[in-house]
Structures are given as C-alpha cells and as structure tokens.
Design a protein around this motif. Structure first.
Motif, PDB file in Angstrom:
ATOM      1  N   ILE A 151      16.458  -7.136  36.309  1.00 10.56           N
ATOM      2  CA  ILE A 151      16.408  -7.173  34.848  1.00 10.56           C
ATOM      3  C   ILE A 151      17.326  -8.246  34.266  1.00 10.56           C
ATOM      4  CG2 ILE A 151      18.155  -5.399  34.414  1.00 10.56           C
ATOM      5  CD1 ILE A 151      16.202  -4.414  32.193  1.00 10.56           C
ATOM      6  N   GLY A 206      14.820  -2.120  28.892  1.00 12.72           N
ATOM      7  CA  GLY A 206      15.430  -3.080  27.983  1.00 12.72           C
ATOM      8  C   GLY A 206      14.745  -3.006  26.624  1.00 12.72           C
ATOM      9  N   SER A 221      19.959  -4.580  27.846  1.00  9.11           N
ATOM     10  CA  SER A 221      19.435  -3.732  28.929  1.00  9.11           C
ATOM     11  C   SER A 221      19.812  -2.282  28.648  1.00  9.11           C
ATOM     12  CB  SER A 221      20.008  -4.165  30.274  1.00  9.11           C
ATOM     13  OG  SER A 221      21.213  -3.479  30.537  1.00  9.11           O
TER      14      SER A 221
END
Lengths: 408, 234
Positions: free
Chosen positions: A233, A63, A251
């Motif tokens: 994430i 990310g 991301s």
C-alpha cells in the motif's frame, strides 16, 4: 562428519532414555512451553486479523482519499470531484482491487418517536459490495439497489432506538453546500448487523440521492480503496499522492490507529511471550542437562580416556540436547496444530459481550496455523535451547579424565 | 628390545591447600615391546599416578615421557586423546564399559573413533569377543553381564584397536578367584601368542606371580625392577 554422526547419534539417543522420567519431564516442559507460544501466537494473530478486518472491511478500506481538511471538519464544504486523470488510472489499475466513492456527511435522523445524530453515507452499492461486508450483513429487508436508490439502510440498533422498522419513513437532516439545513424523508428498506458502534453511527442511501440532498452535484467526500496486498500500500499511496498533491490520501494505519495499535501490540506481545517462555524453558533445560552431566561425569572421563576428543564429547552432549529439545518441539507443534484444529468454525467471542468490539475484534475469531510462524518460533526455541545447553556440554568436554574417574 | 614407553626423570607434585605433595620423585622406566609387567607397591606409593601419566591421562610436573617415540608432554588435550585412542588400551578396575552400548558395540567403540570401516570394525570386534570367550553374548548390554564377563569385554575393547600397550589398573580386584584366574590366563595368553605389551598396577599376588617383569614403586621412586622367566614367576 557423517561417520561422527553415525557414532554419536545412537549414543546420544540411548543416553536420553537412561533416565526416562527426567527426559519425559524435559520434553513436556519444552512441548508445553512451545505449545503456549504457538497457540498464543495463533490466537493473538486471529484477534489482530479480526480487529484489522473488522475495521477495514466495514467502512475504512485499506486507504481513503479526501479533500484536504475533511478529516478535521467532515462536511460537504470539504468535498472533491469524482476521481479523474492519473488518480482514476491508478484506481482502475491492478494495483487497486476495488474502490468506491462516497458522500459522507454528519446528519440527524428523526422518527416519529426520536431524533438521533448519525452519519449519512451516500454510496454506489455495486462498488461498495466489493470493498465492504456491510451490504451482506443486511438481515432484514434489502440493501440499496443502485446509486439512485432513495431508500435508507439503518443499523439494527439505530432502528431500535428510533423505534422504527422496515417500510416506515424517517427524516434525515444535513447541511447542504451553502450551510443551510436540507432535509428529506427516506423509507427504511433494510437493517444491517455490525458492531454496535457502527450500527449506531452509519446509515446508507444511494450516492446520487445524498448528492441531491446536499446539493453538491456529482462531487463526493470520500474514496475508499483496497489493494491486492496491503504490504504494497505504501507504493500505491505514494503514486496517488504524486498524482493528486491537493488531496489528503491516507492508509488505514492512520485512519484507524486503534486497530493498527492492536495489530502491532499483539506482534510485540507474541515476541515478549516467546522470550518469557523461553527463559523458563531454558532454566529447566540447563538444569536438567547440568544434572545429567554431573551424574555422568565419570562416563565423560571414560570417553576421553578411551580416546574420544573433548570436541566430540561436546558434540555428543549437544546432540543429546538437540534431540531432547527436538522431541519437545515436535510435540509442541503437534499439540498446537491439534489445539487450533479443535476450532474449525472459529472461536465465538459472544461470551465477552461488547468487550471484544471495544478493542475492535469481531464476534468470531478464526485461528489459523501459519506455517511460517510455526517454523520460525520452533526454530528459535530449538536453537536457543541447544545454545543454552552448550554450557553443560562444555563442562562435560573439559573434565579431566583422571579427576572424573576418581582413579584410573 | 624396543622401548614402547620411555619415562625419564618423571616427577609429579600435587597441591593440597598450600602444601606441595610429591607423588613421583624422578622415575626412570622403560617398558619394552612384549613386556608382561606388573607394577606393585603400597598404597600412596605413586603407582596409580605413574600409570595415569604413562596412559596420557595426567601430565608430569617435570621429566619427559614418550610412547612409541612420541613425546606426550608436547601434546595438547585433543592430540593426547588421539594418542590414547591409537596407542593405548585401558582395562579399568571397575570395568567402565559404556552402559548404553552392547558388548560388541563397546568393543567397536574405539574402532569407530578411529574411522575403521563398518564391516572391518564389526569383524574385528567379534573376533576379539571370541578371543575372550564371549562370542555368544555380543548383543548383551553391560547390565546383563557378570563382573568377570564385563572385564573380559573391557580386555577385548582394550585390544581391539591393536594398541602399543595395554594398561590395566587392578584388573582382578573386583573378580572372584576363578574369574580372576581366567582373566590372568587370558591376558597371559594374548601376550604370549600376539606379543601384546601389558603393564598392570596390582596388589594381587596371582597377577604378580604370572608376570615376567615385576616393578615395585615405593615413595614415588622405582624401588626394584625385576625380570624373570615364567618358571621363576610361576
């Protein structure tokens, strides 16, 4: 139930080997089909992982955080301060394995022979090492010593095109915070190896050196980070976005859409391949079992005449199929494991030249047996195979003893 | 005498295209406990059809049939299979042993379907093979037995479940003279010694001459039903 199995298992197993040639052909069809499914899934997964890792472990991370507008206009005008407050806490928490701050700016590099466009990346080498493989890919010279390092690390191909080498100096020009051209001479201290596109695009220097060149104080343009498990994430991104609503936090799936597309496409492709192979296998299995049932129709009539319930006849034929396909599945798994183990050092894609790089794959694929995938695909093939044979099994169970045996 | 099989007004019609072909035209027949009966008649007379219906392998178009008091026409296929298992032993013209099982396993097969415990099952199967003189061949598969030996295994299998009646269809048709004589003697001995009820469809005069009851079927009806002593028969 166990009594019934004790009755049916030996009967089913022995019946399988009454026509060894047909049984062996069916087992081969199933095993080769499953082998192709499992081996392709391993190779495609290795390609997918390679593509993802190549992208993520070079520069992208899982990310990135930028100032709003930076991704559309990557200049120092869209910079941000060093992370602080809640965002810094999240970056320092166990939810993030590592992060690095960068100053990334479009620039021109000039040697005594050539002037070429590239991207200058000012970074903190200690942090960068925890996130990127590029510091370890320096084959000639050295990587950066610290954020104040004034040397420059070029990609091998960029250095070749500039006709420069270790120890020589190049001049880098970039726009400063006021939009004016700033320039500085750098000594080439290292050359790194990476996919050619990366080698041509990125040159690295110390973060403080780049900040001084562009005159933006301690500001940065990019934070890249990785998480312990990229499945989490979304949660980390949500927390970061909540803590810093003014920043653009994305991301890798958004930042590197090609790699993400390759990864998801391969997953779809594996499923498509599974269905195609299964359809072919099912035709073979059903055909074989139908032939076996028709050949033994008199025998099924006899079994019912002797008092075997139609339901047990159905179980008997289904059990034969389950064993037949089971043997094929076992062989298919063994063949796949052997195939994968035949490449303990990975598969060198050198013969593809730059072709593999263009779709984001690394130079070497590392095929790995995924026990979960193997069990899942094998179970699917086995279950669907057994379901496909319910048709011939049902026919066997519904024969009339009188008709099947011709006469009593 | 108790009737093991009781047929009342049995008719059976087959469809051949649009034509209705009658095979049985109202058969009344009772087979009693301990009968050693032959069922004879010209080809097409309906004796095989009658044997199929008595054995629960086929259903009558009309009429009722009961075995040990149980009405066969009221049973579905699963229950009919169960009744065949427990009440009827079959001896087929073509032996019809299960090729992948040994002689003793073939005899055990119906016992296994009846959930007889393993030890008792094996003991009974061996005992039956001994009765038919095949104790030394219990582990041979059918392919390694002669026709006569296979038919004796079939008799052992038919008797192992202690059925109410054994139905045999041309049991001697594929056997040489001596083997046929031996088989008839064996079945006769089992009938006399253990009271096993036999109904045999046959053309073989050697069989007919050894039975104590002789039923003749003609044109789908019982044409004659004669009881006799063995001296008369023999």
């Amino acid at each position: 139930m166990m009594d019934r199995l004790r009755l049916l298992l030996p009967l089913a197993w022995r019946n399988l080997w009454r026509n060894p040639r047909r049984t062996i052909i069916t087992v081969l069809v199933v095993s080769v089909g499953l082998w192709s499914i499992l081996t392709f899934s391993v190779l495609l997964k290795a390609w997918s992982v390679s593509s993802r890792d190549t992208t993520l472990k070079l520069m992208t991370g899982e990310g990135q955080i930028h100032a709003t507008g930076y991704l559309d206009d990557p200049t120092v005008a869209h910079r941000t301060a060093q992370p602080g407050g809640e965002l810094e806490s999240i970056l320092a928490s166990p939810a993030v394995t590592a992060y690095t701050q960068r100053l990334r700016v479009a620039a021109i590099v000039q040697s005594e022979y050539k002037t070429l466009p590239m991207t200058l990346v000012g970074t903190d080498p200690a942090r960068e090492r925890r996130l990127s493989v590029l510091p370890d890919r320096v084959g000639d010279g050295r990587y950066l010593d610290g954020p104040a390092d004034t040397g420059i690390v070029l990609g091998r191909n960029l250095a070749r095109r500039l006709k420069t080498r270790i120890g020589k100096r190049v001049v880098v020009m970039a726009q400063d915070e006021n939009g004016k051209l700033a320039e500085r001479a750098f000594q080439v201290v290292g050359l790194y190896a990476a996919p050619q596109q990366t080698e041509d695009q990125f040159a690295f220097t110390g973060l403080k050196t780049a900040q001084a060149l562009t005159g933006i104080g301690t500001d940065i343009t990019e934070i890249a980070f990785v998480t312990p498990d990229d499945r989490d994430i979304a949660d980390v991104l949500a927390r970061m976005k909540a803590s810093s609503p003014g920043l653009d936090i994305q991301s890798w799936k958004t930042l590197a859409p090609l790699s993400y597309a390759v990864s998801t496409f391969f997953n779809e492709f594996i499923l498509m391949w599974l269905w195609i192979m299964f359809a072919l296998m099912a035709i073979g299995i059903v055909n074989t079992q139908l032939m076996a049932v028709f050949e033994r129709i008199r025998e099924f009539g006899l079994l019912q005449a002797l008092g075997m319930r139609p339901r047990l006849v159905l179980m008997e034929v289904t059990l034969e199929s389950a064993m037949l396909i089971g043997v094929g599945v076992g062989m298919g798994i063994a063949l796949s494991v052997l195939s994968v183990q035949a490449f303990p050092n990975g598969i060198d894609l050198g013969f593809l030249g730059r072709g593999a790089e263009l779709v984001g794959a690394g130079h070497i694929l590392y095929p790995k047996v995924d026990a979960g995938d193997f069990v899942l695909y094998s179970l699917i093939v086995w279950t669907l195979g057994v379901v496909a044979t319910l048709w011939p099994a049902r026919r066997a169970s519904r024969v009339s003893p009188v008709e099947a045996m011709g006469r009593f | 005498m108790t009737a093991i099989v009781d047929c009342k007004g049995i008719t059976k019609h087959y469809r051949q295209g649009s034509i209705d072909v009658p095979a049985l035209r109202g058969v009344d027949l009772a087979i009693e406990q301990g009968d050693f009966a032959s069922l004879a008649g010209p080809s097409g007379s309906g004796k095989t059809t009658l044997l199929n219906i008595v054995g629960g392998l086929d259903r009558p178009t009309d009429g009722t049939i009961s075995i040990d008091g149980q009405d066969l026409t009221a049973l579905d296929n699963e229950d009919l299979a169960d009744l065949r298992l427990r009440k009827i032993g079959f001896v087929f013209q073509a032996y019809n042993l299960i090729p992948v099982l040994s002689a003793v396993e073939n005899v055990e097969f119906t016992l296994q379907l009846m959930d007889v415990p393993a030890a008792e099952r094996r003991e009974r199967a061996k005992e039956m093979l001994q009765q038919v003189g095949l104790e030394s061949m219990e582990n041979r598969r059918p392919s390694r037995l002669s026709g006569g030996q296979q038919q004796r295994v079939a008799v052992a299998r038919a008797l192992a479940s202690r059925p109410s009646i054994v139905l045999a269809d041309e049991p001697t048709a594929n056997l040489d003279t001596q083997t046929a004589e031996d088989l008839i003697a064996l079945m006769s001995r089992l009938n006399e010694r253990y009271g096993v009820t036999f109904l045999m469809a046959t053309h073989d005069d050697r069989v007919i001459s050894r039975t104590r009851r002789h039923i003749v079927i003609a044109d789908g009806r019982v044409a004659s039903d004669e009881r006799r002593t063995l001296e008369m028969a023999g």
